[in-house]
Write a protein that holds these residues in place. Structure first.
Motif, PDB file in Angstrom:
ATOM      1  N   GLY A  59      57.880 -35.410 140.542  1.00 46.89           N
ATOM      2  CA  GLY A  59      58.106 -34.137 141.198  1.00 46.89           C
ATOM      3  C   GLY A  59      57.531 -32.934 140.485  1.00 46.89           C
ATOM      4  O   GLY A  59      57.803 -31.796 140.879  1.00 46.89           O
ATOM      5  N   GLY A  60      56.715 -33.150 139.463  1.00 46.62           N
ATOM      6  CA  GLY A  60      56.141 -32.038 138.733  1.00 46.62           C
ATOM      7  C   GLY A  60      54.684 -31.812 139.054  1.00 46.62           C
ATOM      8  O   GLY A  60      54.129 -32.409 139.992  1.00 46.62           O
ATOM      9  N   LEU A  61      54.019 -30.965 138.261  1.00 48.12           N
ATOM     10  CA  LEU A  61      52.605 -30.657 138.464  1.00 48.12           C
ATOM     11  C   LEU A  61      51.694 -31.497 137.584  1.00 48.12           C
ATOM     12  O   LEU A  61      50.476 -31.459 137.743  1.00 48.12           O
ATOM     13  N   GLY A  62      52.273 -32.215 136.607  1.00 52.60           N
ATOM     14  CA  GLY A  62      51.469 -33.114 135.770  1.00 52.60           C
ATOM     15  C   GLY A  62      50.507 -32.407 134.849  1.00 52.60           C
ATOM     16  O   GLY A  62      49.485 -32.978 134.445  1.00 52.60           O
ATOM     17  N   GLY A  63      50.807 -31.175 134.454  1.00 52.65           N
ATOM     18  CA  GLY A  63      49.908 -30.432 133.582  1.00 52.65           C
ATOM     19  C   GLY A  63      49.986 -30.894 132.139  1.00 52.65           C
ATOM     20  O   GLY A  63      50.991 -31.452 131.688  1.00 52.65           O
ATOM     21  N   ASP A  64      48.902 -30.677 131.406  1.00 52.25           N
ATOM     22  CA  ASP A  64      48.913 -31.009 129.979  1.00 52.25           C
ATOM     23  C   ASP A  64      49.316 -29.773 129.175  1.00 52.25           C
ATOM     24  O   ASP A  64      49.697 -28.744 129.732  1.00 52.25           O
ATOM     25  N   VAL A  65      49.240 -29.880 127.857  1.00 43.22           N
ATOM     26  CA  VAL A  65      49.711 -28.789 127.001  1.00 43.22           C
ATOM     27  C   VAL A  65      48.896 -27.524 127.225  1.00 43.22           C
ATOM     28  O   VAL A  65      49.448 -26.418 127.278  1.00 43.22           O
ATOM     29  N   LEU A  66      47.586 -27.649 127.390  1.00 40.74           N
ATOM     30  CA  LEU A  66      46.773 -26.454 127.611  1.00 40.74           C
ATOM     31  C   LEU A  66      47.070 -25.805 128.957  1.00 40.74           C
ATOM     32  O   LEU A  66      46.983 -24.581 129.093  1.00 40.74           O
ATOM     33  N   ASP A  67      47.413 -26.611 129.945  1.00 39.77           N
ATOM     34  CA  ASP A  67      47.848 -26.030 131.218  1.00 39.77           C
ATOM     35  C   ASP A  67      49.083 -25.165 131.017  1.00 39.77           C
ATOM     36  O   ASP A  67      49.186 -24.052 131.546  1.00 39.77           O
ATOM     37  N   LEU A  68      50.041 -25.692 130.258  1.00 43.03           N
ATOM     38  CA  LEU A  68      51.274 -24.956 130.009  1.00 43.03           C
ATOM     39  C   LEU A  68      50.989 -23.663 129.244  1.00 43.03           C
ATOM     40  O   LEU A  68      51.490 -22.586 129.603  1.00 43.03           O
ATOM     41  N   LEU A  69      50.195 -23.755 128.162  1.00 45.37           N
ATOM     42  CA  LEU A  69      49.910 -22.565 127.363  1.00 45.37           C
ATOM     43  C   LEU A  69      49.149 -21.521 128.169  1.00 45.37           C
ATOM     44  O   LEU A  69      49.399 -20.312 128.031  1.00 45.37           O
ATOM     45  N   ASP A  70      48.226 -21.977 129.002  1.00 42.85           N
ATOM     46  CA  ASP A  70      47.462 -21.053 129.833  1.00 42.85           C
ATOM     47  C   ASP A  70      48.392 -20.306 130.788  1.00 42.85           C
ATOM     48  O   ASP A  70      48.276 -19.086 130.970  1.00 42.85           O
ATOM     49  N   ALA A  71      49.342 -21.035 131.381  1.00 35.80           N
ATOM     50  CA  ALA A  71      50.291 -20.406 132.303  1.00 35.80           C
ATOM     51  C   ALA A  71      51.226 -19.462 131.563  1.00 35.80           C
ATOM     52  O   ALA A  71      51.518 -18.350 132.022  1.00 35.80           O
ATOM     53  N   LEU A  72      51.707 -19.890 130.413  1.00 36.20           N
ATOM     54  CA  LEU A  72      52.618 -19.062 129.627  1.00 36.20           C
ATOM     55  C   LEU A  72      51.919 -17.784 129.179  1.00 36.20           C
ATOM     56  O   LEU A  72      52.503 -16.689 129.205  1.00 36.20           O
ATOM     57  N   LEU A  73      50.662 -17.915 128.779  1.00 33.92           N
ATOM     58  CA  LEU A  73      49.878 -16.751 128.359  1.00 33.92           C
ATOM     59  C   LEU A  73      49.700 -15.773 129.523  1.00 33.92           C
ATOM     60  O   LEU A  73      49.811 -14.554 129.341  1.00 33.92           O
ATOM     61  N   ALA A  74      49.441 -16.303 130.713  1.00 26.53           N
ATOM     62  CA  ALA A  74      49.234 -15.439 131.874  1.00 26.53           C
ATOM     63  C   ALA A  74      50.504 -14.657 132.209  1.00 26.53           C
ATOM     64  O   ALA A  74      50.449 -13.469 132.547  1.00 26.53           O
ATOM     65  N   ILE A  75      51.660 -15.331 132.097  1.00 33.49           N
ATOM     66  CA  ILE A  75      52.925 -14.638 132.353  1.00 33.49           C
ATOM     67  C   ILE A  75      53.157 -13.581 131.281  1.00 33.49           C
ATOM     68  O   ILE A  75      53.569 -12.455 131.567  1.00 33.49           O
ATOM     69  N   ALA A  76      52.898 -13.928 130.013  1.00 24.30           N
ATOM     70  CA  ALA A  76      53.103 -12.988 128.917  1.00 24.30           C
ATOM     71  C   ALA A  76      52.179 -11.784 129.042  1.00 24.30           C
ATOM     72  O   ALA A  76      52.548 -10.669 128.656  1.00 24.30           O
ATOM     73  N   ALA A  77      50.967 -11.994 129.552  1.00 24.63           N
ATOM     74  CA  ALA A  77      50.051 -10.872 129.750  1.00 24.63           C
ATOM     75  C   ALA A  77      50.592  -9.905 130.792  1.00 24.63           C
ATOM     76  O   ALA A  77      50.318  -8.702 130.738  1.00 24.63           O
ATOM     77  N   ALA A  78      51.386 -10.449 131.733  1.00 20.70           N
ATOM     78  CA  ALA A  78      52.017  -9.590 132.732  1.00 20.70           C
ATOM     79  C   ALA A  78      53.275  -8.939 132.169  1.00 20.70           C
ATOM     80  O   ALA A  78      53.504  -7.743 132.344  1.00 20.70           O
ATOM     81  N   ASP A  79      54.110  -9.737 131.477  1.00 20.95           N
ATOM     82  CA  ASP A  79      55.324  -9.215 130.830  1.00 20.95           C
ATOM     83  C   ASP A  79      55.755 -10.211 129.770  1.00 20.95           C
ATOM     84  O   ASP A  79      56.197 -11.316 130.094  1.00 20.95           O
ATOM     85  N   SER A  80      55.642  -9.823 128.513  1.00 18.64           N
ATOM     86  CA  SER A  80      55.948 -10.749 127.423  1.00 18.64           C
ATOM     87  C   SER A  80      57.429 -11.113 127.366  1.00 18.64           C
ATOM     88  O   SER A  80      57.795 -12.203 126.933  1.00 18.64           O
TER      89      SER A  80
END
Length: 685
Positions: A59-80
Motif C-alpha cells: 500500500g505504499g509508494l515503494g520509494g528508496d532513501v533518496l526519494d524520501l530525502l528529496d521529498a523531505l527536502l522539498a517540504i522543508a524548502a516550503a516550511d522547515s
C-alpha cells in the motif's frame, strides 16, 4: 541492489496536487507562525508522503532513501517546521519497513499505508539514554493493562499526529517502545516549546499519567534497525538542506524585487546570490551521497546480507561527516542572505525587504536545528570509528579499552639484546667473534643492542656501539647506564650520546635502569642531558656548500640549567636526526611524558601511560657469552631476499621512527636563551 536509479520517484514534482500544496505552504510560512494548519499534514499524508518508504505491495509508494530525502527536502524548502514535524513518523516507519515479517510489522505498515501519522517523544529533561529513562510501562495496576507514566521533554510533531510512541522501561527493567493513540486518556500534550527557531514543530512536553497501552503495540528496544543514529541525523540534515534551498529561493526573490524596482541589481548582490547558491548546491550533493550509502545499507539489511552491519556503520559515519559540513554551509548561506539587503544604497528599501521576506527566520531555524545534535559529538564519533574502530560514541571506559587496543594493534615488538660490559669488552677485543655475531644477525629482523656500562670496568659502551655500527647498518643501539653517579658530568654523557646519534643516523637510545625511585640530583642530571641534546638543532647547519654561513647560529641555545649541575651549554655536537635520542627509564617520573619515551618493566619496554603487561614495544633478551648471542640471532625471524635488498638500498630507520614514538615535549628551562644573538659578530660561524 535496485533495478531503477536512486531517487526516481520524484514525489514532490510528479504527484498531482503536491507542487500547488507546497507553494501554498511556502506562502503561509512567511508569517512564521508558532502553529501549523493540521490540514497541511492531512493533505501531505493523502498525497502519500507518509508512506513513501512502504513497499507498493503493502500500500505504499515503494520509494528508496533518496526519494524520501528529496521529498523531505522539498517540504522543508516550503516550511522547515512542517518537515521536521514528520521526523518521528519517518523514523518509526523506517523501523517497521526494515523489520522482519510478523504481526507487529503488519500492524504498523497497515496503519501507515492507511495514512496515519506517527508522533511521540524519547528525550527526557535529564538526558536521553538507557540509564536515565524515567518513563515507565507498568502492568502493576488494578486492571493489569500496560500503562505509561512519565514526562517527555521533546514531542516534535505530536499535536499533528494520530499515533504516539515513547521510549520506556517495563516492569522487568527492559527498554521498550510503547505506542498509543494521540487521544488516549492520560496523555497531555503541552504547547511549551520556547525555542527561538523551528517554533511550529509542536516540540513541547508530553505528560503521561497512566495512559493505557495495547500490549500488541509494545516493541522491544532491539527492534531499532542498524544505522538508526545515522537516520536520526540524516532527517535533520534533509531539513537543513531544505532551509538552504529556501534561503536560495529567498535570495532569488529579493533580487527579483530589486530588478523590478531599479531595472537591475548591484553586481555585489548577484555575487552574494551566487555564493548562497554554491553553498546550497554543495550541501545538497552531500545529502545525496549519504542517501545513496543509506539506501545501499537498507538493501543489505532487508536482504539479511552478511555485510549489512558494516554498510550501516559506513552510512552512519558518512552522515556524521556530512553534518560537519552541511551545518556550516546552510548557516553561512542564511547569514549571507540577511546581509544581502545591506548592499543596497536605500536604507528604507533595505529594511522593507528584510521585513517583507522575513529573512531572519532561515538563520534562526538553521541555528536551532544545528544544535539539536551538536556537531562536536559527531566529530568525536567520526574519530572514534576511524581511529579506534568504535562504531558508537563510547563511554570513557570503552574508549580507554579501544585506545589501548589500537596501540597494541600498531605495535611490532622490537627485540632488545642486552649485553653486559664484560661481553662487550670481549667482542671489541676479538674481531673474529664480532664478525660471527654480525653475520648471524645480518640476515634477521633488525634488533637493538643494548650495551650496559659497569662501574670500574674501564669500558665505554659507545666504543662497542661504534664498532658495530658499520657491521649492522640496520640495527639500533642503546647505552645502558645503572648508577647515574658513575656516568660523569651530564655534559660528558650528553656528548657521548649525541656523537653516537650522528654516527648512527639517529639509531640510538639511552636506557636508565637504576630502580624506581628518584632524587632531585638524579632528576637534574637527566634534565641537563636531555636539554643539552637539543641545544644545537641539526637543521641550523647549512647543507649547501654555497651558503654564506656554516650555521644559522641564532637557533643554537643556552639552557642555563641550575640545580645540582649548573650548565650553560650549548653542546658542541648537533642534535639528533630523530630530534631527541629515545630515552628509556625504569623510573616513572612525574609528568612522565615530558621526559620518558618508554619505561622498563620486567623484560619489556612499555609506553609510559599504559598497562605494562599489554603494551610491550620491545622485549629484552639477556646474554653473557657469544654462544648466547648466536642463539638469540637464530630465534629472530629471517628476512626475505627482497626485504634484505630493500634494507640495503634504503636509509636506516631512526629508532624513534621504528617504535613510532613522538619526541618528548620538554619544558623550556628558566633563563634559556639564544647562544648567539642575531646580528652579532659570531653569527657567521
Amino acid at each position: 541492489m535496485t533495478s531503477r536509479p536512486f531517487g526516481s520517484l520524484d514525489w514532490a514534482r510528479r504527484t498531482p496536487g503536491v507542487p500547488a500544496l507546497l507553494d501554498e505552504i511556502r506562502q503561509a510560512s512567511t508569517a512564521d507562525s508558532s502553529e501549523l494548519p493540521k490540514s497541511f499534514f492531512t493533505r501531505l499524508a493523502a498525497a502519500g508522503f507518509g508512506r513513501i518508504r512502504v513497499p507498493v505491495a503493502e500500500g505504499g509508494l515503494g520509494g528508496d532513501v533518496l526519494d524520501l530525502l528529496d521529498a523531505l527536502l522539498a517540504i522543508a524548502a516550503a516550511d522547515s517546521n512542517l518537515a521536521q514535524s514528520w521526523r518521528t513518523h519517518v523514523l518509526a516507519t523506517e523501523r517497521h519497513v526494515k523489520s522482519p515479517a510478523g504481526a507487529l510489522r503488519d500492524r504498523w505498515i497497515a496503519r501507515v499505508a492507511a495514512g496515519s501519522i506517527i508522533g511521540g517523544g524519547w528525550t527526557e529533561a535529564d538526558g536521553s539514554g538507557p540509564s536515565v529513562f524515567t518513563t515507565r510501562l507498568s502492568t502493576e495496576n488494578e486492571t493489569g493493562t500496560p500503562r505509561l507514566t512519565g514526562r517527555k521533554f521533546y514531542s516534535t510533531g505530536s499535536r499533528y499526529a494520530d499515533w504516539l510512541e515513547y521510549s520506556a522501561v517495563d516492569d522487568a527493567g527492559d527498554l521498550v517502545i510503547a505506542a498509543l493513540p494521540v487521544d488516549a486518556p492520560g496523555v497531555t500534550l503541552l504547547d511549551d516549546w520556547t525555542g527561538f527557531g523551528q517554533r511550529a514543530t509542536a516540540s513541547g512536553t508530553t505528560v503521561l499519567d497512566g495512559a493505557p497501552v495495547d500490549p500488541d503495540d509494545v516493541a522491544p528496544w532491539q527492534t531499532q534497525h542498524l544505522g538508526t543514529p545515522g537516520w536520526q541525523q540524516m532527517i535533520l540534515l534533509a531539513v537543513l538542506v531544505g532551509i538552504g534551498e529556501a534561503t536560495r529561493a529567498a535570495a532569488s526573490d529579493l533580487i527579483d524585487q530589486v530588478d523590478r524596482a531599479h531595472g537591475g541589481s548591484p553586481i555585489l548582490l548577484l555575487e552574494g546570490y551566487g555564493r548562497i547558491s554554491a553553498l546550497v548546491a554543495s550541501a545538497r550533493a552531500s545529502l545525496g551521497e549519504i542517501g545513496r550509502l543509506s539506501e545501499i545499507a537498507h538493501q543489505a539489511i532487508v536482504a539479511g546480507e552478511t555485510d549489512a552491519e558494516t554498510l550501516a556503520d559506513d552510512a552512519v559515519n558518512a552522515v556524521f561527516q556530512a553534518q560537519a559540513t552541511i551545518v556550516e554551509q546552510v548557516i553561512e548561506a542564511a547569514d549571507r542572505l540577511m546581509a544581502l539587503p545591506a548592499l543596497l544604497d536605500d536604507v528604507a528599501e533595505m529594511q522593507a525587504l528584510r521585513q517583507s521576506l522575513r529573512l531572519d527566520r532561515y538563520w534562526r531555524n538553521a541555528q536551532t536545528l544545528s544544535t539539536h545534535n551538536p556537531v562536536l559529538h559527531r566529530l568525536r564519533a567520526i574519530a572514534d570509528r576511524e581511529i579506534y574502530a568504535i562504531d558508537r560514541i563510547a563511554d570513557p571506559a570503552e574508549r580507554e579499552i579501544a585506545v589501548a587496543q589500537s596501540i597494541v594493534d600498531g605495535i611490532r615488538p622490537l627485540a632488545v639484546v642486552r649485553i653486559d660490559a664484560a661481553l662487550a669488552a670481549r667482542l671489541t677485543a676479538d674481531p673474529r667473534s664480532l664478525d660471527a655475531v654480525a653475520a648471524a644477525f645480518g640476515g634477521r629482523e633488525p634488533a637493538l643492542f643494548q650495551f650496559d656500562e659497569r662501574p670500574g670496568a674501564h669500558f665505554d659502551a659507545a666504543v662497542a656501539i661504534a664498532t658495530l655500527l658499520h657491521r649492522l647498518p640496520s640495527a639500533w643501539f642503546a647505552i645502558g647506564t645503572a648508577d647515574l653517579a658513575d656516568t660523569g658530568h651530564p655534559y660528558n654523557l650528553a656528548r657521548r650520546i649525541a656523537s653516537l646519534e650522528q654516527l648512527s643516523g639517529g639509531r640510538t637510545a639511552w636506557v636508565l635502569s637504576d630502580g624506581e625511585t628518584e632524587t632531585d640530583e638524579q632528576r637534574d642530571r637527566i634534565r641537563v642531558v636531555q636539554q643539552l641534546l637539543r641545544t644545537w638543532p641539526q637543521e641550523s647547519i647549512a647543507a649547501d656548500a654555497s651558503a654564506p654561513h656554516f650555521a644559522q647560529t641564532e637557533g643554537i641555545r643556552r639552557i642555563n640549567a641550575d640545580g645540582a649541575y649548573p650548565t650553560a651549554g650549548p653542546l658542541n655536537v648537533p642534535s639528533s636526526p630523530q630530534h631527541l635520542p629515545v630515552f628509556v627509564s625504569s623510573r616513572r617520573f612525574d609528568d612522565v611524558h615530558r621526559y620518558v619515551d618508554l619505561l622498563v618493566r620486567d623484560d619489556s619496554w612499555v609506553l609510559p601511560y599504559t598497562d605494562a603487561s599489554g603494551h610491550p614495544l620491545a622485549t629484552t633478551h639477556v646474554t653473557s657469552d657469544v654462544d648466547g648471542l648466536l642463539a638469540i640471532a637464530v630465534s629472530l625471524p629471517p628476512l626475505s631476499d627482497a626485504a634484505t635488498d630493500a634494507a640495503t638500498d634504503a636509509a636506516p630507520l631512526t629508532l624513534r621512527t621504528r617504535l613510532r614514538l613522538p619526541a618528548p615535549a620538554l619544558y623550556e628551562l628558566p633563563g634559556a636563551s639564544a647562544r648567539f644573538e642575531r646580528g652579532s659578530e659570531t653569527e657567521a660561524s
